[in-house]
Scaffold this motif. Structure first.
Motif, mmCIF file in Angstrom:
data_model
loop_
_atom_site.group_PDB
_atom_site.id
_atom_site.type_symbol
_atom_site.label_atom_id
_atom_site.label_comp_id
_atom_site.label_asym_id
_atom_site.label_seq_id
_atom_site.Cartn_x
_atom_site.Cartn_y
_atom_site.Cartn_z
ATOM 1 N N UNK A 47 37.879 19.955 32.983
ATOM 2 C CA UNK A 47 36.493 19.515 33.151
ATOM 3 C C UNK A 47 35.654 20.896 33.358
ATOM 4 N N UNK A 48 34.453 21.054 32.341
ATOM 5 C CA UNK A 48 33.495 22.011 32.774
ATOM 6 C C UNK A 48 32.150 21.448 32.517
ATOM 7 N N UNK A 49 31.148 22.171 33.194
ATOM 8 C CA UNK A 49 29.812 21.587 33.102
ATOM 9 C C UNK A 49 28.951 23.146 32.516
ATOM 10 N N UNK A 74 25.686 20.008 29.487
ATOM 11 C CA UNK A 74 26.701 19.333 28.807
ATOM 12 C C UNK A 74 28.173 19.158 29.586
ATOM 13 N N UNK A 75 28.572 18.020 29.836
ATOM 14 C CA UNK A 75 29.801 18.011 30.234
ATOM 15 C C UNK A 75 30.765 17.956 29.567
ATOM 16 N N UNK A 88 35.571 17.861 23.840
ATOM 17 C CA UNK A 88 34.802 17.006 23.527
ATOM 18 C C UNK A 88 33.487 16.986 24.664
ATOM 19 N N UNK A 89 32.256 16.916 24.213
ATOM 20 C CA UNK A 89 31.329 17.315 25.231
ATOM 21 C C UNK A 89 30.075 15.877 24.925
ATOM 22 N N UNK A 90 29.582 15.605 26.153
ATOM 23 C CA UNK A 90 28.377 14.713 26.251
ATOM 24 C C UNK A 90 27.280 15.362 26.719
ATOM 25 N N UNK A 91 26.162 15.486 26.079
ATOM 26 C CA UNK A 91 25.080 16.308 26.440
ATOM 27 C C UNK A 91 23.635 15.540 26.702
ATOM 28 N N UNK A 128 20.163 12.493 24.229
ATOM 29 C CA UNK A 128 21.320 12.429 24.566
ATOM 30 C C UNK A 128 22.427 12.451 23.230
ATOM 31 N N UNK A 129 23.289 13.159 23.388
ATOM 32 C CA UNK A 129 24.378 13.232 22.356
ATOM 33 C C UNK A 129 25.750 13.456 22.765
#
Length: 191
Positions: A47-49, A74-75, A88-91, A128-129
């Motif tokens: 995991x990264x931020x 984005x995580x 994969x990212x959630x931003x 959000x995306x």
């Protein structure tokens, strides 16, 4: 109490020094004259931020402008290990813009970009995306990554009669956008 605080600061310092950190620039934004800088920090092995900031303050010929500032945290979840391979990212994204006089006669997923010709829009956006990307290691510290993201943006803008001046035609009109929310080819330096 002082000993507990000292131990906590020591533990945080040790954990931060063991994490990888990267700085980056989005080459696609650079080409569009948008100044940008990003930083990414490892949170765990997978995991990264990531946080990117973008700014465009220029006015072009015929009063064309795409002025904005934008923040996009984005995580990211890495399938192999952080800073290597698929992720994969959630931003989230948020910012302010002032756009005028662009002759872009096309519609994308219900948004008519042709309305930009001959008008000026000042407003804000939040969204959000989700995104997918791949990170290639080039050398010990240098990498490149590509990412594409889709999502939802809510925006409110004031519409003005002409690109330079003019009376306000619409006040704080809301707009809902669904489509691409992120496109990046990042040049990265990993510490």
């Amino acid at each position: 109490m002082k000993n507990i605080i000292c131990i906590l600061f020591l533990m945080v310092g040790i954990s931060l020094s063991a994490q990888n950190v990267a700085v980056k620039t989005n080459l696609l934004y650079d080409v569009s004259t948008t100044i940008n800088l990003g930083a990414e920090i490892g949170l765990s092995p997978k995991w990264t931020l990531d946080l990117s900031a973008n700014y465009n303050g220029w006015t072009f010929s015929e009063n064309k402008k795409w002025k904005h500032w934008l923040l996009q945290p984005e995580a990211r979840y890495w399938f192999c290990e952080r800073f290597n391979g698929h992720f994969l990212g959630a931003h989230l994204l948020g910012g302010v813009y002032n756009v005028s006089n662009w002759d872009t006669d096309f519609t994308l997923l219900g948004t008519d970009f042709g309305k930009l010709k001959g008008h000026r829009y000042e407003g804000w956006l939040a969204g959000v995306g989700i995104g997918y990307g791949y990170h290639w290691i080039l050398a010990r510290h240098w990498s490149i990554e590509a990412e594409i993201g889709v999502g939802y943006i809510y925006t409110r803008a004031d519409k003005y009669e002409c690109p330079r001046c003019g009376e306000q035609l619409e006040d704080n009109k809301p707009h809902h956008y669904v489509g691409p929310t992120k496109a990046a080819i990042n040049l990265i330096y990993v510490f």
